[in-house]
Write a protein that holds these residues in place. Structure first.
Motif, PDB file in Angstrom:
ATOM      1  N   THR A 175       0.971  -0.943   0.185  1.00  0.00           N
ATOM      2  CA  THR A 175      -0.379   0.081  -0.239  1.00  0.00           C
ATOM      3  C   THR A 175       1.638   0.988   0.079  1.00  0.00           C
ATOM      4  OG1 THR A 175      -2.278   0.994   0.890  1.00  0.00           O
ATOM      5  CG2 THR A 175       0.274   0.387   2.749  1.00  0.00           C
ATOM      6  N   ARG A 235       2.015   4.807   1.626  1.00  0.00           N
ATOM      7  CA  ARG A 235       2.254   5.804   3.102  1.00  0.00           C
ATOM      8  C   ARG A 235       0.772   6.073   3.508  1.00  0.00           C
ATOM      9  NH1 ARG A 235       7.717   4.373   4.607  1.00  0.00           N
ATOM     10  NH2 ARG A 235       7.400   4.623   6.827  1.00  0.00           N
ATOM     11  N   VAL A 268      -1.903   5.912   2.703  1.00  0.00           N
ATOM     12  CA  VAL A 268      -3.482   4.905   2.120  1.00  0.00           C
ATOM     13  C   VAL A 268      -4.123   5.402   3.776  1.00  0.00           C
ATOM     14  CG1 VAL A 268      -2.707   3.106   3.406  1.00  0.00           C
ATOM     15  CG2 VAL A 268      -4.449   3.033   1.260  1.00  0.00           C
ATOM     16  N   THR A 269      -5.300   5.521   2.583  1.00  0.00           N
ATOM     17  CA  THR A 269      -6.527   6.055   3.680  1.00  0.00           C
ATOM     18  C   THR A 269      -6.550   4.602   4.658  1.00  0.00           C
ATOM     19  OG1 THR A 269      -7.807   6.723   2.195  1.00  0.00           O
ATOM     20  CG2 THR A 269      -8.799   6.565   4.363  1.00  0.00           C
ATOM     21  N   ASN A 270      -6.137   4.790   6.053  1.00  0.00           N
ATOM     22  CA  ASN A 270      -5.965   3.654   7.035  1.00  0.00           C
ATOM     23  C   ASN A 270      -7.654   3.285   6.781  1.00  0.00           C
ATOM     24  OD1 ASN A 270      -3.950   5.264   7.808  1.00  0.00           O
ATOM     25  ND2 ASN A 270      -4.841   6.501   8.488  1.00  0.00           N
ATOM     26  N   PHE A 271      -8.214   3.173   6.706  1.00  0.00           N
ATOM     27  CA  PHE A 271     -10.144   2.680   7.222  1.00  0.00           C
ATOM     28  C   PHE A 271      -9.660   2.269   5.928  1.00  0.00           C
ATOM     29  CE2 PHE A 271     -14.902   2.115   6.180  1.00  0.00           C
ATOM     30  CZ  PHE A 271     -14.530   1.838   7.733  1.00  0.00           C
ATOM     31  N   PHE A 278      -7.793   0.578   3.877  1.00  0.00           N
ATOM     32  CA  PHE A 278      -6.646  -0.116   4.386  1.00  0.00           C
ATOM     33  C   PHE A 278      -6.732  -1.200   5.299  1.00  0.00           C
ATOM     34  CE2 PHE A 278      -2.522  -1.967   4.595  1.00  0.00           C
ATOM     35  CZ  PHE A 278      -2.555  -2.614   3.838  1.00  0.00           C
ATOM     36  N   MET A 279      -7.135  -0.874   6.479  1.00  0.00           N
ATOM     37  CA  MET A 279      -7.432  -2.330   6.992  1.00  0.00           C
ATOM     38  C   MET A 279      -8.761  -2.504   6.529  1.00  0.00           C
ATOM     39  SD  MET A 279      -4.759  -2.506   8.652  1.00  0.00           S
ATOM     40  CE  MET A 279      -4.949  -2.959  10.468  1.00  0.00           C
ATOM     41  N   LEU A 292      -7.727  -5.675   4.535  1.00  0.00           N
ATOM     42  CA  LEU A 292      -6.695  -5.790   4.799  1.00  0.00           C
ATOM     43  C   LEU A 292      -7.891  -7.327   5.823  1.00  0.00           C
ATOM     44  CD1 LEU A 292      -3.620  -6.621   4.669  1.00  0.00           C
ATOM     45  CD2 LEU A 292      -3.633  -5.060   6.681  1.00  0.00           C
ATOM     46  N   PHE A 323       5.240  -1.704   2.289  1.00  0.00           N
ATOM     47  CA  PHE A 323       5.689  -0.002   1.556  1.00  0.00           C
ATOM     48  C   PHE A 323       5.608   0.272   0.218  1.00  0.00           C
ATOM     49  CE2 PHE A 323       4.140  -0.410   5.882  1.00  0.00           C
ATOM     50  CZ  PHE A 323       2.852   0.829   6.425  1.00  0.00           C
ATOM     51  N   PRO A 361     -14.422  10.352   1.737  1.00  0.00           N
ATOM     52  CA  PRO A 361     -15.045  11.111   2.653  1.00  0.00           C
ATOM     53  C   PRO A 361     -14.668  12.116   2.962  1.00  0.00           C
ATOM     54  CG  PRO A 361     -14.337   8.733   3.330  1.00  0.00           C
ATOM     55  CD  PRO A 361     -13.822   9.008   2.322  1.00  0.00           C
ATOM     56  N   ARG A 362     -12.888  12.416   3.440  1.00  0.00           N
ATOM     57  CA  ARG A 362     -12.029  14.036   3.386  1.00  0.00           C
ATOM     58  C   ARG A 362     -12.603  14.658   2.856  1.00  0.00           C
ATOM     59  NH1 ARG A 362      -7.930  13.541   7.130  1.00  0.00           N
ATOM     60  NH2 ARG A 362      -6.609  15.289   7.010  1.00  0.00           N
ATOM     61  N   SER A 406     -16.393   5.085   5.349  1.00  0.00           N
ATOM     62  CA  SER A 406     -15.095   6.069   6.604  1.00  0.00           C
ATOM     63  C   SER A 406     -16.137   5.233   7.856  1.00  0.00           C
ATOM     64  CB  SER A 406     -14.768   7.412   6.773  1.00  0.00           C
ATOM     65  OG  SER A 406     -14.773   7.599   7.809  1.00  0.00           O
ATOM     66  N   ASN A 407     -15.393   4.914   8.952  1.00  0.00           N
ATOM     67  CA  ASN A 407     -15.203   5.160  10.505  1.00  0.00           C
ATOM     68  C   ASN A 407     -15.878   6.063  11.524  1.00  0.00           C
ATOM     69  OD1 ASN A 407     -15.175   3.401  11.940  1.00  0.00           O
ATOM     70  ND2 ASN A 407     -12.950   3.049  12.770  1.00  0.00           N
ATOM     71  N   TYR A 408     -16.180   7.542   9.806  1.00  0.00           N
ATOM     72  CA  TYR A 408     -16.338   8.516  10.764  1.00  0.00           C
ATOM     73  C   TYR A 408     -17.749   9.683  10.285  1.00  0.00           C
ATOM     74  CZ  TYR A 408     -11.441   8.492  13.342  1.00  0.00           C
ATOM     75  OH  TYR A 408     -11.165   8.428  14.355  1.00  0.00           O
TER      76      TYR A 408
END
Lengths: 334, 334
Positions: free
Chosen positions: B73, B75, B77-80, B82-83, B86, B104, B252-253, B281-283
């Motif tokens: 991925t 560096r 990357v949108t964390n949500f 990716f996780m 994964l 990375f 989302p951002r 998104s988580n948010y």
DNA sequence: GTGAAAGCGCTAACAC
DNA sequence: GTGTTAGCGCTTTCAC
């Protein structure tokens, strides 16, 4: 299959007219053995020519190391924490040629964590637990067998293990000072249930006492981390006849919720309610207003954890506790 | 070092009074060879007794496979994304005993991505690129050598590769319908610069045309993904004499930023401005108001990508494109 | 139905 | 300064 299929150090040796051992010596920069410059040259150019890449599996076989570190997290981990920490871990590991094997804490299939299985089968040489819960039986198991492992989290585990964490409870004093300096008299807390055990509430109490403000238990809201609970519990705070003037949120998620509920209740932030968060997030700048927070050095925490683990795997003695500094960043919400 | 140090299949064989070969046959459930039940019993109990774990490195050595998949991925990357992806990858891989090696995309040290290096040195058997940019030269390199790899992203890459993505551009029609049904006449877009190339703006244009609404270029805001740019560019939208009634955010951002800026400009959401986001998104539930969004099936995308990769590594022919369904979820912002 | 033996690609002690 | 050689722990062909 292209170049991948064949080339071994034996091929390189043949090409360069030397023995396999020489190739190995050169590749591993073995100190105790001196190589004539021209030999080295010949080998290096043979390596280039054949596009040789040492087979790490074979190497691992011989050395009885996998050259990989297991990084364990919980499935529901805060993504931002984990990914940032991972970057630090990676940068530290890369220098030593270790790779990262990603593991989740407890899958449906492995009751006691696959990390044990991975270690036992030589897939990993050590383990970093990043924001992962670790039960006592696994811990005992690892200690008995001398499994090298390190914990990373924001708070100390209270266990006798190698771990990296932050001093962000100490920053609570600053948070309170800031609240008070802005005129807050009633200061509350919103966070997960375990806040009472892990020192967050206690740290707030002490900080308040130092300022001569008593902790009002009605302003302490603890609840589990799911949308319904958080939503309901937090709202109750704003239905009190006298709302708090400022709230410390135990985590970013709690902070966002507090903000949301406060706005829904018609409170102006920060004028009528200040909010400050314990922890880092990618979204602190994106809320309206932007959230003040005690930011934690996630990258460094990962980096240090990996550093400690590498020492551990090398059989060295290392300091058990590494504490890294957090920082209070005031934005618009307080 | 406890049990880890010694026990090999040879020890098990000795303990059970059989040969190493037999142990291997049993462990790998070799179809072509029949084992007498009592022999199997003896071996299995010896395994238990000695707490034997097959050494995966040795196995890999013999089989010329590492039993690990590289997941690459970027560096930033949108964390949500990716996780969550994964998790899907992992669940699919686990069934086949593959582990995840996290990589990375481009570190300071490896100009052309360490994934090539990892593959060449037998540390990984295949690669999944998750929301990672992949340059053409690496791509060519991998194709030439038949490196098994799969791309996962929200949108198709337009390249002739195995990939998994979503149909979330198709959902834009629904987004527009929703906007229009709620009375929006002026519909805008806010997103990253590449939105014009990857089809996002085009999809919006088409959806609008189908509704008989022309796309007004003044309502298209494209900017790079950093706080200052986003902040400035998005604000300009609300400084127009006639603001849009509704905005589609490319991610989302961008959605959160649009919301924030709108609120700062005193606009009521959703009454004066509706916002809907492309992506998960988580948010989304934590903003005020909660963000409507076209949610993407991240877990499934990861799962499918891993499935495809496994087939590929097994030398099988697999469908090149896997498209998974997204879903428009209306919350409070539209 | 089970075993003997070769060998995967590397490292490192020892010989020269 | 460099080569020879013996494995690391497994899988698998071939023999019995």
């Amino acid at each position: 299959m292209g170049s991948k299929k064949g080339v071994s150090s034996r091929d390189v040796a043949r090409e360069a007219g030397v023995s396999q051992a020489t190739v190995s010596y050169i590749l591993n920069n073995v100190e105790t053995v001196k190589i004539r410059p021209e030999t080295r040259e010949a080998v290096l150019s043979a390596i280039k020519k054949l596009n040789y890449h040492p087979n790490q599996i074979a190497r691992g076989m011989k050395l009885k190391k996998s050259m990989s570190v297991g990084v364990v997290t919980d499935r529901n981990v805060t993504n931002f924490y984990f990914m940032k920490t991972l970057e630090g871990i990676r940068d530290a590991l890369m220098k030593h040629n270790y790779s990262i094997t990603l593991l989740f804490n407890r899958s449906e299939d492995h009751a006691d964590g696959e990390f044990i299985e991975y270690y036992s089968s030589n897939r990993i040489d050590g383990i970093i637990f990043a924001f992962a819960s670790l039960d006592d039986s696994s811990l005992e198991y690892m200690k008995e067998r001398n499994v090298p492992f390190v914990l990373v989290d924001t708070l100390p585990s209270g266990k006798d293990v190698h771990e990296v964490y932050t001093d962000h409870l100490n920053r609570i004093t600053e948070v309170v000072s800031h609240f008070v300096s802005k005129g807050a008299g009633k200061i509350g807390y919103v966070g997960p249930l375990k806040s009472r055990n892990d020192g967050r509430v206690e740290a707030l109490r002490q900080a308040l006492e130092r300022k001569g403000v008593p902790l009002d238990e009605r302003y302490i809201v603890l609840c589990s981390i799911n949308d319904e609970d958080m939503s309901g519990s937090i709202s109750s705070l704003f239905e009190l006849s006298r709302c708090p003037d400022a709230v410390l949120a135990g985590s970013p998620r709690f902070g966002f919720y507090t903000l949301k509920r406060a706005l829904e209740h018609g409170l102006k932030v920060p004028d009528e309610l200040m909010v400050t968060v314990l922890g880092s997030s990618n979204y602190h700048n994106l809320s309206h207003p932007a959230l003040s927070a005690v930011e934690v050095p996630l990258y460094q925490m990962g980096f240090e954890a990996a550093r400690v683990l590498i020492e551990l795997m090398g059989g060295k003695e290392v300091e058990k506790k590494v504490v890294l500094p957090s920082e209070l960043v005031i934005r618009d919400s307080s």
